[in-house]
Design an enzyme around this catalytic site. Structure first.
Site, PDB file in Angstrom:
ATOM      1  N   LYS A 175       0.843  -1.195   0.000  1.00  0.00           N
ATOM      2  CA  LYS A 175       0.000   0.000   0.000  1.00  0.00           C
ATOM      3  C   LYS A 175       0.881   1.248   0.000  1.00  0.00           C
ATOM      4  O   LYS A 175       1.994   1.193   0.504  1.00  0.00           O
ATOM      5  CB  LYS A 175      -0.907   0.007   1.243  1.00  0.00           C
ATOM      6  CG  LYS A 175      -1.748  -1.243   1.440  1.00  0.00           C
ATOM      7  CD  LYS A 175      -2.859  -1.351   0.420  1.00  0.00           C
ATOM      8  CE  LYS A 175      -3.722  -2.581   0.721  1.00  0.00           C
ATOM      9  NZ  LYS A 175      -4.842  -2.713  -0.216  1.00  0.00           N
ATOM     10  N   HIS A 294      -6.605 -13.290  -7.692  1.00  0.00           N
ATOM     11  CA  HIS A 294      -7.425 -12.282  -7.024  1.00  0.00           C
ATOM     12  C   HIS A 294      -8.823 -12.327  -7.630  1.00  0.00           C
ATOM     13  O   HIS A 294      -8.985 -12.553  -8.828  1.00  0.00           O
ATOM     14  CB  HIS A 294      -6.816 -10.889  -7.179  1.00  0.00           C
ATOM     15  CG  HIS A 294      -7.366  -9.903  -6.187  1.00  0.00           C
ATOM     16  ND1 HIS A 294      -8.632  -9.360  -6.319  1.00  0.00           N
ATOM     17  CD2 HIS A 294      -6.837  -9.370  -5.051  1.00  0.00           C
ATOM     18  CE1 HIS A 294      -8.849  -8.531  -5.300  1.00  0.00           C
ATOM     19  NE2 HIS A 294      -7.784  -8.525  -4.510  1.00  0.00           N
TER      20      HIS A 294
END
Length: 476
Positions: A175, A294
């Protein structure tokens, strides 16, 4: 009239529209071992009987159309048609039913999830006679499963490649997910891996944007992996997202990852598509790459209780198409996931045989005939205080992935990784000693804080953080 027309007329062809239930509702049908079985949650329009609605689903997802056609007589409908063979009302809803449909195996191309879904969940979901329609579960017959190669490697082969046993694997999503340069991104990867994580990860929407092109990211991440491995003596990996605008570009990225010597790549399998995913899985199998999956966009399809497709179906489809990891929800974090239902499809991902269990949302007994299992990935809003629950819920064969729960540590990325690794090792040791993680979890974490200042700092930061919302996906 031509002789052909006369022949058709003589066997009873009559133009016009007839009720679907006359042909496609067959309550006496005994299902075959080779049938694909589907459980649909059907909400008919007012005035449409359940039998007609269920038959319409069977018809429109197999051989039927809105009117009688001449060419029906040129094939055997009894051989190829879908059949609604059982209907049961949904408790607590007067106008909702679970309709069971059986599809002959000959309707589907071998080894193609794309073709299977095009038939079963194609045009029928826009059918006007239905207010809503949801595919709850599929029974994939053994004969069809054996036409797929499945996951590139599977759980045991992955553990052997990584030389890591007896505990969940530990990961982190880098992140902020967008905006970092490739060099700064690689720095974060290195710090997390050096601190004790097994994997770091590209976020789902990291592909090849102007601020960080894919080739630069791959190079800096490979450098970070090699440096962290040299310093820790452990095998490390980073999920390099190979998802791209074309299949050709996707494979090019996977080839470059293999040339760099990294152990794993990643794909967004719903947005990328099942054809692309199966192609990538085949490449990974042939070239020794693990494949992380994902599920970006899944909630568009599976979030609503009455319409769409349950994630357990998407999970089964992924096991057919191919993937070694897939995100599965956390039960305790920020993303949707009720415990029993989540564990139901986690078992469908990992186990070779799963019994029917409606209390966990499993409508059919499913055998995978030695198809390799898939590691569930718990990711989204989790931190060190969740570690006992995650270890107890998911067990050893899982990946526990902390993004903000690593990078949000007040001392930096590496201490955040240390905190998570210490918490995990403490929970695994306590479990192996016979302690009850569900009851003693907080005590176990506090005890570990005494000899890990990194963990103590993490516990202080996230001691008040909870995501207490009611799950949408619940048992009837």
């Amino acid at each position: 009239m031509s002789p052909q027309t006369e022949t058709k007329a003589s066997v009873g062809f009559k133009a016009g529209v007839k009720d679907y239930k006359l042909t496609y509702y067959t309550p006496d049908y005994e299902t075959l071992d080779t049938d694909i079985l589907a459980a649909f949650r059907v909400t008919p329009q007012p005035g449409v009987p359940a039998e007609e609605a269920g038959a319409a689903v069977a018809a429109e997802s197999s051989t039927g159309t809105w009117t009688t056609v001449w060419t029906d007589g040129l094939t055997s409908l009894d051989r190829y048609k879908g059949r609604c063979y059982h209907i049961e009302p949904v408790a607590g809803d007067e106008n909702q039913y679970i309709c069971y449909v059986a599809y002959p195996l000959d309707l589907f191309e071998e080894g193609s999830v794309t073709n299977m879904f095009t038939s079963i969940v194609g045009n029928v979901f826009g059918f006007k006679a239905l207010r809503a329609l949801r595919l709850e579960d599929l029974r994939i017959p053994v004969a069809y499963i054996k036409t797929f190669l499945g996951p590139p490697h599977g759980i045991q082969v992955e553990r052997d490649k990584l030389n890591k046993y007896g505990r969940p694997l530990l990961g982190c999503t880098i992140k902020p997910k967008l905006g970092l340069s490739a060099k700064n991104y690689g720095r974060a990867v290195y710090e997390c891996l050096r601190g004790g994580l097994d994997f770091t990860k590209d976020d789902e929407n990291v592909n090849s944007q102007p601020f960080m092109r894919w080739r630069d990211r791959f190079l800096f991440c490979a450098e970070a992996i090699n440096k962290a491995q040299a310093e820790t003596g452990e095998i490390k990996g980073h999920y390099l997202n190979a998802t791209a605008g074309t299949c050709e570009e996707m494979i090019k990225r996977a080839v470059f990852a293999r040339e760099l010597g990294v152990p794993i790549v990643m794909h967004d399998y719903i947005t990328g598509g099942f054809t692309a995913n199966t192609s990538l899985a085949h490449y990974c199998r042939d070239n020794g790459l693990l494949l992380h999956i994902h599920r970006a966009m899944h909630a568009v399809i599976d979030r609503q209780k009455n319409h769409g497709m349950h994630f357990r179906v998407l999970a089964k489809a992924l096991r057919l198409s191919g993937g070694d990891h897939i995100h599965s929800g956390t039960v305790v974090g920020k993303l949707e996931g009720e415990r029993d239902i989540t564990l139901g499809f986690v078992d469908l991902l990992r186990d070779d045989f799963t019994e029917k269990d409606r209390s966990r949302g499993i409508y059919f007994t499913q055998s995978w005939v030695s198809t390799p299992g898939v590691l569930p990935v718990a990711s989204g809003g989790i931190h060190v205080w969740h570690m006992p629950a995650l270890t107890e819920i998911f067990g050893d064969d899982s990946v526990l992935q902390f993004g903000g729960g690593t990078l949000g540590h007040p001392w930096g990325n590496a201490p955040g990784a240390v905190a998570n690794r210490v918490a995990l090792e403490a929970c695994v040791q306590a479990r192996n000693e016979g302690r009850d993680l569900a009851r003693e979890g907080n005590t176990i974490i506090r005890e570990a804080c005494k000899w890990s200042p990194e963990l103590a700092a993490a516990c202080e930061v996230w001691k008040e953080i909870k995501f207490e919302f009611q799950a949408m996906d619940t048992i009837d």
